[in-house]
Design an enzyme around this catalytic site. Structure first.
Site, PDB file in Angstrom:
ATOM      1  N   SER A  92      26.496  94.690  99.656  1.00 49.46           N
ATOM      2  CA  SER A  92      26.555  93.233  98.249  1.00 49.46           C
ATOM      3  C   SER A  92      24.811  93.438  98.223  1.00 49.46           C
ATOM      4  O   SER A  92      24.683  92.389  96.916  1.00 49.46           O
ATOM      5  CB  SER A  92      27.239  92.049  98.913  1.00 49.46           C
TER       6      SER A  92
ATOM      7  N   LYS B 255      23.102  85.843 100.788  1.00 44.63           N
ATOM      8  CA  LYS B 255      23.601  85.828  99.310  1.00 44.63           C
ATOM      9  C   LYS B 255      21.856  85.183  99.288  1.00 44.63           C
ATOM     10  O   LYS B 255      20.987  84.623 100.071  1.00 44.63           O
ATOM     11  CB  LYS B 255      25.061  85.476  98.412  1.00 44.63           C
TER      12      LYS B 255
END
Length: 192
Positions: A44, A87
């Site tokens: 990701s 993230k």
């Protein structure tokens, strides 16, 4: 002579135990309050982080200041706190965020009409909406919460799907990559 030897051996064992206890105590303090190792699982954050890379998360910065846009953070996954996710901070508390024309727009006091976020670190610069923040919708980020996204937007489960992350769920800032050895470096943070 045997008595002196046994006394010396006993002192050596006690000194060794004392050093080990101190070392373990220092390690525990550092692990719990200062630094923590993490492994990247998945793609990701590709190309900036790859699957199975190892990094050190430092836990001190956010006691002294708030997370900034562009910083890469590790946090407790809001739907299952036993998992840590990594993230990038995209939206800050109090701002309004929108995904429009495959770009991220930020609305705040400085940009009341909105500004497209420049994101040179992205694998693919096109961003699509998700189940939480759909294309074209605006969302005002609550105080004390952050909107986070992966750098590989097409392959990232992030705030677009499950919403914001509360400040208290943040573990720390991704600070240093140490594995594999060829990636050994301090992690850069973009300036906006």
């Amino acid at each position: 002579m045997l008595k002196n030897f046994l006394k010396s051996l006993g002192n050596l064992i006690l000194d060794t135990i004392e050093v080990l206890v101190m070392a373990l105590a220092l390690f525990a303090v550092a692990y719990l309050f200062l630094f923590q190792p993490h492994q990247i699982n998945g793609n990701s954050m590709f190309p900036n982080f790859r699957d199975k890379e190892m990094l050190i998360t430092e836990k001190v910065s956010f006691y002294l200041r708030k997370p900034q846009r562009g910083e890469i953070i590790v946090f407790k996954y809001p739907k299952a706190h036993e998992y840590d996710y990594i993230k990038r901070v995209v939206g800050l508390p109090g701002e309004t965020i929108q995904i429009k024309n495959r770009k991220v727009f930020i609305y705040n006091d400085e940009h009341p009409q909105g500004v497209a976020l420049e994101e040179p670190y992205l694998y693919n610069p096109e961003t699509e909406g998700g189940t939480f923040l759909k294309e074209g919708e605006k969302f005002q980020i609550p105080e004390g919460e952050y909107f986070l996204m992966g750098d590989n937007r097409a392959r990232s489960s992030d705030s677009r799907d499950w919403g914001t992350v509360q400040e208290g769920e943040i573990v720390g800032k991704a600070w240093f990559r140490y594995w594999p050895p060829q990636t050994f470096a301090v992690i850069d943070q973009p300036q906006y």
